[in-house]
Write a protein that holds these residues in place. Sequence first.
Motif, PDB file in Angstrom:
ATOM      1  N   ASP A 155       0.852   4.138  -2.849  1.00 39.79           N
ATOM      2  CA  ASP A 155       0.687   5.567  -2.541  1.00 39.79           C
ATOM      3  C   ASP A 155       1.814   6.386  -3.128  1.00 39.79           C
ATOM      4  O   ASP A 155       1.585   7.455  -3.701  1.00 39.79           O
ATOM      5  N   MET A 156       3.058   5.910  -2.984  1.00 42.12           N
ATOM      6  CA  MET A 156       4.208   6.650  -3.504  1.00 42.12           C
ATOM      7  C   MET A 156       4.153   6.762  -5.026  1.00 42.12           C
ATOM      8  O   MET A 156       4.427   7.830  -5.584  1.00 42.12           O
TER       9      MET A 156
ATOM     10  N   ASP B  41       1.522   6.562  -6.913  1.00 44.44           N
ATOM     11  CA  ASP B  41       0.341   7.284  -7.376  1.00 44.44           C
ATOM     12  C   ASP B  41       0.433   8.787  -7.147  1.00 44.44           C
ATOM     13  O   ASP B  41      -0.396   9.537  -7.663  1.00 44.44           O
ATOM     14  N   GLU B  42       1.430   9.223  -6.385  1.00 44.26           N
ATOM     15  CA  GLU B  42       1.562  10.664  -6.105  1.00 44.26           C
ATOM     16  C   GLU B  42       2.035  11.435  -7.273  1.00 44.26           C
ATOM     17  O   GLU B  42       2.673  11.324  -8.136  1.00 44.26           O
TER      18      GLU B  42
ATOM     19  N   ARG C 143       0.840  -1.211   0.000  1.00 43.31           N
ATOM     20  CA  ARG C 143       0.000   0.000   0.000  1.00 43.31           C
ATOM     21  C   ARG C 143       0.870   1.253   0.000  1.00 43.31           C
ATOM     22  O   ARG C 143       0.553   2.234  -0.686  1.00 43.31           O
ATOM     23  N   ASP C 144       1.950   1.220   0.751  1.00 43.73           N
ATOM     24  CA  ASP C 144       2.887   2.363   0.756  1.00 43.73           C
ATOM     25  C   ASP C 144       3.476   2.596  -0.632  1.00 43.73           C
ATOM     26  O   ASP C 144       3.577   3.727  -1.089  1.00 43.73           O
TER      27      ASP C 144
END
Length: 82
Positions: free
Chosen positions: A78-79, A81-82, A74-75
């Motif tokens: 998130d990274m 997708d930023e 998940r991390d």
Amino acid sequence: MDLDDQFRHYFGTDDLASVSPEGMAAGIERMQVAFGLETDRPRRFALWTLLYMLGAAPDLDVAFEDEADRNAARDVMDMLDE
């Protein structure tokens, strides 16, 4: 795990822009099979990350039994997708 080596292994080149749609599908399929057979946690995680970047990663609950691995994935999501 060197990214260019992985691309050469699964796609025959480190230049993914030069891979045909059929070659891309075949390389992703080979990578998915390797992911399913992989038992080394770090290597499995790296393969999942590559598959995620290519839009072909399995769902987290299917990919990882360990909650810590799912959280790490998940991390990464998130990274990226930023």
